[in-house]
Design a protein around this motif. Sequence first.
Motif, PDB file in Angstrom:
ATOM      1  N   PHE A   1      30.215   4.309   7.664  1.00 39.02           N
ATOM      2  CA  PHE A   1      29.043   3.543   7.228  1.00 39.02           C
ATOM      3  C   PHE A   1      27.765   4.385   7.268  1.00 39.02           C
ATOM      4  CE2 PHE A   1      25.458   0.724   7.847  1.00 39.02           C
ATOM      5  CZ  PHE A   1      25.675  -0.270   6.914  1.00 39.02           C
ATOM      6  N   THR A   2      27.568   5.123   8.363  1.00 41.60           N
ATOM      7  CA  THR A   2      26.304   5.852   8.547  1.00 41.60           C
ATOM      8  C   THR A   2      26.097   6.897   7.451  1.00 41.60           C
ATOM      9  OG1 THR A   2      26.616   5.590  10.907  1.00 41.60           O
ATOM     10  CG2 THR A   2      24.974   7.195  10.236  1.00 41.60           C
ATOM     11  N   PHE A   3      27.077   7.762   7.271  1.00 43.11           N
ATOM     12  CA  PHE A   3      26.931   8.819   6.263  1.00 43.11           C
ATOM     13  C   PHE A   3      26.925   8.233   4.850  1.00 43.11           C
ATOM     14  CE2 PHE A   3      28.141  11.923   9.608  1.00 43.11           C
ATOM     15  CZ  PHE A   3      27.085  12.794   9.418  1.00 43.11           C
ATOM     16  N   ALA A   4      27.742   7.205   4.617  1.00 38.65           N
ATOM     17  CA  ALA A   4      27.770   6.604   3.279  1.00 38.65           C
ATOM     18  C   ALA A   4      26.406   5.998   2.944  1.00 38.65           C
ATOM     19  CB  ALA A   4      28.866   5.543   3.196  1.00 38.65           C
ATOM     20  N   SER A   5      25.729   5.363   3.938  1.00 40.37           N
ATOM     21  CA  SER A   5      24.400   4.783   3.677  1.00 40.37           C
ATOM     22  C   SER A   5      23.423   5.879   3.259  1.00 40.37           C
ATOM     23  CB  SER A   5      23.809   4.135   4.931  1.00 40.37           C
ATOM     24  OG  SER A   5      24.656   3.171   5.412  1.00 40.37           O
ATOM     25  N   LEU A   6      23.480   7.022   3.958  1.00 45.59           N
ATOM     26  CA  LEU A   6      22.546   8.112   3.652  1.00 45.59           C
ATOM     27  C   LEU A   6      22.814   8.694   2.264  1.00 45.59           C
ATOM     28  CD1 LEU A   6      22.520   9.838   7.161  1.00 45.59           C
ATOM     29  CD2 LEU A   6      20.633   8.583   6.087  1.00 45.59           C
ATOM     30  N   VAL A   7      24.090   8.909   1.971  1.00 46.13           N
ATOM     31  CA  VAL A   7      24.462   9.485   0.674  1.00 46.13           C
ATOM     32  C   VAL A   7      24.062   8.534  -0.455  1.00 46.13           C
ATOM     33  CG1 VAL A   7      26.522  10.018  -0.704  1.00 46.13           C
ATOM     34  CG2 VAL A   7      26.304  10.939   1.599  1.00 46.13           C
ATOM     35  N   ASP A   8      24.256   7.245  -0.209  1.00 47.50           N
ATOM     36  CA  ASP A   8      23.912   6.221  -1.199  1.00 47.50           C
ATOM     37  C   ASP A   8      22.392   6.185  -1.408  1.00 47.50           C
ATOM     38  OD1 ASP A   8      24.976   3.837  -2.753  1.00 47.50           O
ATOM     39  OD2 ASP A   8      23.458   2.854  -1.523  1.00 47.50           O
ATOM     40  N   GLN A   9      21.639   6.185  -0.300  1.00 48.81           N
ATOM     41  CA  GLN A   9      20.161   6.164  -0.397  1.00 48.81           C
ATOM     42  C   GLN A   9      19.638   7.382  -1.139  1.00 48.81           C
ATOM     43  OE1 GLN A   9      17.882   5.830   3.324  1.00 48.81           O
ATOM     44  NE2 GLN A   9      19.477   4.435   4.019  1.00 48.81           N
ATOM     45  N   ALA A  10      20.316   8.522  -0.957  1.00 44.10           N
ATOM     46  CA  ALA A  10      19.865   9.760  -1.601  1.00 44.10           C
ATOM     47  C   ALA A  10      20.114   9.724  -3.108  1.00 44.10           C
ATOM     48  CB  ALA A  10      20.568  10.958  -0.972  1.00 44.10           C
ATOM     49  N   GLY A  11      20.958   8.805  -3.567  1.00 44.23           N
ATOM     50  CA  GLY A  11      21.096   8.588  -5.007  1.00 44.23           C
ATOM     51  C   GLY A  11      22.292   9.237  -5.680  1.00 44.23           C
ATOM     52  N   VAL A  12      23.349   9.525  -4.916  1.00 47.02           N
ATOM     53  CA  VAL A  12      24.541  10.100  -5.546  1.00 47.02           C
ATOM     54  C   VAL A  12      25.218   9.035  -6.431  1.00 47.02           C
ATOM     55  CG1 VAL A  12      26.332   9.550  -3.840  1.00 47.02           C
ATOM     56  CG2 VAL A  12      26.309  11.794  -4.884  1.00 47.02           C
ATOM     57  N   ASP A  13      25.866   9.472  -7.519  1.00 43.64           N
ATOM     58  CA  ASP A  13      26.486   8.504  -8.436  1.00 43.64           C
ATOM     59  C   ASP A  13      27.759   7.887  -7.847  1.00 43.64           C
ATOM     60  OD1 ASP A  13      24.702   8.940 -10.644  1.00 43.64           O
ATOM     61  OD2 ASP A  13      25.721  10.847 -11.009  1.00 43.64           O
ATOM     62  N   VAL A  14      28.595   8.743  -7.236  1.00 49.85           N
ATOM     63  CA  VAL A  14      29.914   8.284  -6.781  1.00 49.85           C
ATOM     64  C   VAL A  14      30.133   8.739  -5.339  1.00 49.85           C
ATOM     65  CG1 VAL A  14      32.416   8.353  -7.233  1.00 49.85           C
ATOM     66  CG2 VAL A  14      30.817   8.651  -9.127  1.00 49.85           C
ATOM     67  N   ILE A  15      30.634   7.819  -4.499  1.00 46.15           N
ATOM     68  CA  ILE A  15      31.086   8.212  -3.161  1.00 46.15           C
ATOM     69  C   ILE A  15      32.597   8.144  -3.177  1.00 46.15           C
ATOM     70  CG2 ILE A  15      31.064   7.734  -0.692  1.00 46.15           C
ATOM     71  CD1 ILE A  15      28.360   6.401  -1.000  1.00 46.15           C
ATOM     72  N   LEU A  16      33.214   9.286  -2.875  1.00 49.80           N
ATOM     73  CA  LEU A  16      34.673   9.356  -2.800  1.00 49.80           C
ATOM     74  C   LEU A  16      35.085   9.282  -1.331  1.00 49.80           C
ATOM     75  CD1 LEU A  16      37.539  10.000  -3.931  1.00 49.80           C
ATOM     76  CD2 LEU A  16      36.977  12.415  -3.606  1.00 49.80           C
ATOM     77  N   VAL A  17      35.871   8.279  -0.995  1.00 45.42           N
ATOM     78  CA  VAL A  17      36.475   8.272   0.337  1.00 45.42           C
ATOM     79  C   VAL A  17      37.766   9.063   0.166  1.00 45.42           C
ATOM     80  CG1 VAL A  17      37.123   6.892   2.327  1.00 45.42           C
ATOM     81  CG2 VAL A  17      35.509   5.971   0.656  1.00 45.42           C
TER      82      VAL A  17
ATOM     83  N   VAL B   1      32.744   2.404   4.134  1.00 46.07           N
ATOM     84  CA  VAL B   1      31.899   3.027   3.096  1.00 46.07           C
ATOM     85  C   VAL B   1      31.435   1.977   2.084  1.00 46.07           C
ATOM     86  CG1 VAL B   1      31.951   4.668   1.172  1.00 46.07           C
ATOM     87  CG2 VAL B   1      32.909   5.315   3.402  1.00 46.07           C
ATOM     88  N   ALA B   2      32.348   1.097   1.686  1.00 45.42           N
ATOM     89  CA  ALA B   2      31.997   0.086   0.669  1.00 45.42           C
ATOM     90  C   ALA B   2      30.894  -0.839   1.187  1.00 45.42           C
ATOM     91  CB  ALA B   2      33.235  -0.721   0.290  1.00 45.42           C
ATOM     92  N   ARG B   3      30.882  -1.103   2.505  1.00 47.95           N
ATOM     93  CA  ARG B   3      29.845  -1.944   3.095  1.00 47.95           C
ATOM     94  C   ARG B   3      28.479  -1.256   3.009  1.00 47.95           C
ATOM     95  NH1 ARG B   3      32.145  -2.905   8.456  1.00 47.95           N
ATOM     96  NH2 ARG B   3      33.931  -3.627   7.275  1.00 47.95           N
ATOM     97  N   ALA B   4      28.480   0.065   2.991  1.00 51.52           N
ATOM     98  CA  ALA B   4      27.221   0.819   2.999  1.00 51.52           C
ATOM     99  C   ALA B   4      26.680   1.071   1.596  1.00 51.52           C
ATOM    100  CB  ALA B   4      27.432   2.157   3.703  1.00 51.52           C
ATOM    101  N   ALA B   5      27.561   1.180   0.630  1.00 47.98           N
ATOM    102  CA  ALA B   5      27.140   1.628  -0.713  1.00 47.98           C
ATOM    103  C   ALA B   5      26.487   0.488  -1.483  1.00 47.98           C
ATOM    104  CB  ALA B   5      28.343   2.166  -1.475  1.00 47.98           C
TER     105      ALA B   5
END
Length: 283
Positions: free
Chosen positions: A28-44, A73-77
């Motif tokens: 959750f923590t890293f996914a929130s940061l990556v999402d906030q930074a504006g990446v298009d896709v988060i791959l678990v 991750v899905a909860r964070a994105a």
Amino acid sequence: MSKRIFVPDLIRKRQRGEAITMLTAYDFTFASLVDQAGVDVILVGDSLGTVVQGHETTIPVTVDQMVYHVSLVARAAKSALVVADLPFMSYQPGPEVALQNAGRFIKEAGAAAVKLEGGQTVSETIRRIVDAGIPVMGHVGLTPQSFHTMGGHKIQGKRSADAKRLLADAKAVENAGAFCVVLEGIPASLAEQITNNLSIPTIGIGAGSKCSGQVLVLHDLLGITPLGEGAPPKFVKQYANLKETILSAVANFITDVKSGEFPTTEHEYKASPEKSGPRRVVS
Ligand code: KIV
């Protein structure tokens, strides 16, 4: 907050020639940061096995472990598209097993799409999952789940016969209905040729600059790749040295506790002031 990204947005990005960005995250923590930074896709990614679990390969990772991490991750994105990697033996047995497992990632864990490794040999499986309404991302070239067959994490497609096979693999993935394909560990010229021969986006990792987008393992980019792994591979660009930052923060904590510098009164709670005089009784 930026707009939520869906599969058609990625297709449109490719058509407009706009680079797609993808990073891995596992919590959750890293996914929130990556999402906030504006990446298009988060791959678990099933790189979970090496990066988080400390295994030598991705092979031991299970579906239940992946479902758990994808749900974090899905909860964070809030805007990034979340893609769940299908781990080893969750799709190799055949299309029906693959569909059952892919369904868990969408329904239980909250992913928007799944990724699986392979080309012509998994095209029927990709078709089955896509026909059920689940978007699939392909992955050809260096496919880490084939560690034993490849004889390690080796660059693929250097010889012309192998290059031809990989082009055919990528085409098969597209024809089976995948919306996108990861090209890993292949010569840049081959990745360019594959990209030019496909209409779906290609996302490269160790595949040069001519792909439609790029992906990196987050821990490599941040400089916190587990200690046992040695130097990161040549294709990695390290954007931070969090390892140094973390080691020095923890060392400072140890020093402060031993010397009595932490905690100070500013970190303390005060007891409630005693009430003086008789208590008023409310009847
Ligand atoms: O598992 C993973 O993280 C991946 C990426 C490296 C593409 O498959």
